[in-house]
Structures are given as C-alpha cells and as structure tokens.
Scaffold this active site. Structure first.
Site, short mmCIF file in Angstrom:
data_model
loop_
_atom_site.label_atom_id
_atom_site.label_comp_id
_atom_site.label_asym_id
_atom_site.label_seq_id
_atom_site.Cartn_x
_atom_site.Cartn_y
_atom_site.Cartn_z
CD GLU A 180 2.04 63.86 25.74
OE1 GLU A 180 2.47 64.27 26.25
OE2 GLU A 180 0.64 64.25 25.05
CE LYS B 117 6.32 67.59 24.67
NZ LYS B 117 5.41 67.90 25.69
CB CYS C 165 2.02 66.84 22.98
SG CYS C 165 1.10 67.91 23.98
#
Length: 370
Positions: free
Chosen positions: A46, A132, A166
């Site tokens: 990430e 995201k 995540c």
C-alpha cells in the site's frame, strides 16, 4: 484460456521515503528481481510509492501541510514520466504488476491525492487503477475517496485480477462485487503488520510473526481467499529502523511497517509468509486446480450461492464536478420552460401522474426533439 500454473510474488520493499526518484529506481530493480525469480505477477505494498504517511496524526497542522505538498511532488500521476519508466521495466521483466501508490489526481484543477493500486500488464501498459473507496480514520485528511468505477477487475493470461487496499479487504460488499466480476487472483495491499490490543484503534508494530494471533490481516487474507476462492497475493509495507531523512522518530508515530506479506491459495492455505521484520521478495507457485478443488466444495459464483435470497447492486459511476446539459432542458427546472411546456405545467403533470419533475422534463424534451 489462462495458464494452468503461475508464480505470484509480493515485493516487501522499503521505499526511499518521500523520494520519487529514489523510489522509482528501487521499484525498477525489484521488478527485475521478480522477473528473474519467474514471477507472473508481483504486488507492491500500500502506497509503497513513495511511502505511507506514517506521520498522519503526529505532526502540527503547518508541518502536515508542508508534508502534504511534499507528498504531492513525490506521488505518481497517470501521465507521469515515472509511469512510463516503470512500464519499461515491467515489459522487460515480462510480468504483471500491482503497484501500491500515492496518486496525484488527473482531474483538471485538482491536486487531491488518492490511495491507489496501479495495474500494469506484461507489455508495460498501465491498464487500470483502483482508488481506495473509503480512507480509514485519519487517512481521510490525506486522501480523497475513490470513484465507484475503480472497483474493477482485469483479464490477464494468468486469470482475472483485482485488488483492494487495507481495510477494504474487510468490506463484505466490495469483496462480493469483485467476486461477481469473476476475480480469480487478488492483490491485497497493507501499510504493515501489527498487534491489536483489544481493538483496531489500539495497535502497535509487530515484532515478529507471532503477531498474527491478534493482527486482523492474517485471518482476513485467508478468509478472503476461501470465501471468494481466489489466489491472494497480500503485500504489506516494510521500513527499517532507520529514521528517514528530514523526519524525527516521533513524527512517524503510526509506523506499523513491519512487513507481514503472505501468499495464499483458494483454500485459505498460506503457501508463503507472513514475512515479518525484513525486506524481501516472497514467491510461490500455484495451480488452477487448487481453485477448482475448493470450488468443488464451495463455489461462491455457482452452486453455493442464492441470488434469489441476496443480490448486490454495483455502481460503475465516475464522479465528476460538472455535467453539461443542452438547450431548454439546461435552462429548464422550475423557473424556465422545458420543451414547449411551462414550468407550471411541468409541475402540474408531475403531481397528476406522481412522477419526478425531471421525468416530465425529459419526456417533453424528447418529444420536442431536443
């Protein structure tokens, strides 16, 4: 048809923190290493490029602002020369890449950053990105929210590839959406590996692999693999004990970058990792029959689902600040005419037939040939 066997890799690599040129050089070297190791897909952590903002919540607002500007300067843009350089390295290594990156917006007039995955094919082309959808907690002060359209999959010669960032890997409906899109290989990227002390708001950097007993990543990755029957390449960020230049240890208060990368088959069996406390390239060989054998028992897109009981609506919208409308309809609404109807008549028809005003306007414009 996709190949029957392939090799996945997780590049648990320390970035040259907040340094675009240094991180670019290191990225290309590790792509080459992955190619030499026979990898068909390599996943980077990430926001590996140029590092996760572990300083979030640990600095003053003036310092935060300076760091945000610095991060903008050192992040990737889809039209960046650095993207072309990475593409050349990917093509030379003859593999696919899922690269975690801070991404600078390509919308004219915007300098917003996004937490993204860039997908490169074997030809080195940037074929897509995932932003995201919902940054976590203090991350919302760093990154914007991704468009629904970035929740997508990509066909490759080793299978249909997708990915999440995540805590997105905990989001039930997002996982279901990728499954419904036919995802077979999943890139899961994380900012590190940690011990939880009772709840996710109280976590510390993992000291060793024993942290898997409390770290939510370990069960999440295995469950993602099993419930979707996907091959999962989970790559977690790593940083050494050295404090990056221009930073103090106190400023990196959320440094959980202990690594923790794993490679998991569709039965949830960990075939490599978790690799904790060091930089490294994790690799493992997989066979498509591992997926078929799991699906023989539990096929989330076949005999083990009930779409009549539970179904999912997925948006492919790309959010935009402006939508152009033409003619009378653009001037319409409640204060102007729509087609040959007055605003008052539009309201009367909407009330009479119990439909939205916009529906009456649309029909009137269509009849008028506008």
């Amino acid at each position: 048809m996709p190949t029957e066997s392939f090799r996945l890799a997780a590049a648990q690599v320390e970035p040259v923190y907040h340094d675009k040129a240094g991180t670019l050089d290191k990225t290309c070297r590790w792509i080459e290493k992955a190619g030499d190791a026979g990898a068909d897909l390599v996943v980077f952590p990430e926001t590996y490029f140029p590092g996760y903002p572990y300083w979030r919540g640990s600095v003053s607002i003036p310092r935060w602002t300076d760091l945000m500007v610095e991060l903008q300067h050192n992040s990737l843009h889809v039209d960046d020369d650095a993207v072309a350089v990475i593409g050349e390295a990917v093509a030379e290594a003859d593999l696919h890449v899922a690269l975690g990156t801070n991404e600078l917006s390509d919308r004219p007039g915007s300098d917003t950053l996004y937490n993204s995955i860039f997908y490169f094919d074997r030809d080195g082309d940037l074929v897509g990105r995932h932003r995201k959808l919902m940054p976590t907690h203090e991350e919302r002060a760093i990154w914007g929210r991704g468009d629904p359209s970035s929740l997508a999959t990509y066909d490759t010669d080793i299978g249909t590839l997708g990915g999440l960032i995540c805590y997105e890997n905990h989001m039930t409906l997002s996982k279901a959406a990728l499954t419904a899109m036919g995802e077979e290989i999943h890139a899961a990227v994380w900012p590190g590996f940690w011990e939880q002390h009772g709840h996710p708001g109280d976590k510390t950097r993992a000291d060793d692999a024993a942290a898997r007993d409390t770290c939510d990543i370990y069960p999440a990755v295995r469950e993602y693999a099993f419930e979707t029957q996907s091959f999962v390449a989970s790559c977690s960020a790593y940083m050494s004990e050295d404090v990056p230049d221009e930073f103090s240890e106190e400023e990196l208060g959320f440094n959980v970058a202990a690594g923790g990368s794993m490679l998991v088959n569709p039965a949830g069996i960990v075939k490599a990792g978790p690799l904790v406390g060091e930089e490294g390239l994790l690799t493992a060989e997989f066979e498509r029959d591992e997926r078929r054998a799991t699906k023989a028992y539990f096929d989330a897109m076949g005999h083990y689902t009930r779409w009549d009981a539970v179904s999912l609506e997925v948006s492919d919208e790309t959010l935009a600040p402006m939508h152009r409308r033409s003619g009378a309809r653009a001037a319409g609404g409640l204060g102007e005419a729509s087609g040959d109807l007055s605003a008052a008549r539009v309201q009367e028809l909407a009330a009479e037939y119990d439909v939205p005003v916009e529906a009456v306007e649309a029909v009137a414009d269509e009849v008028a040939g506008r």
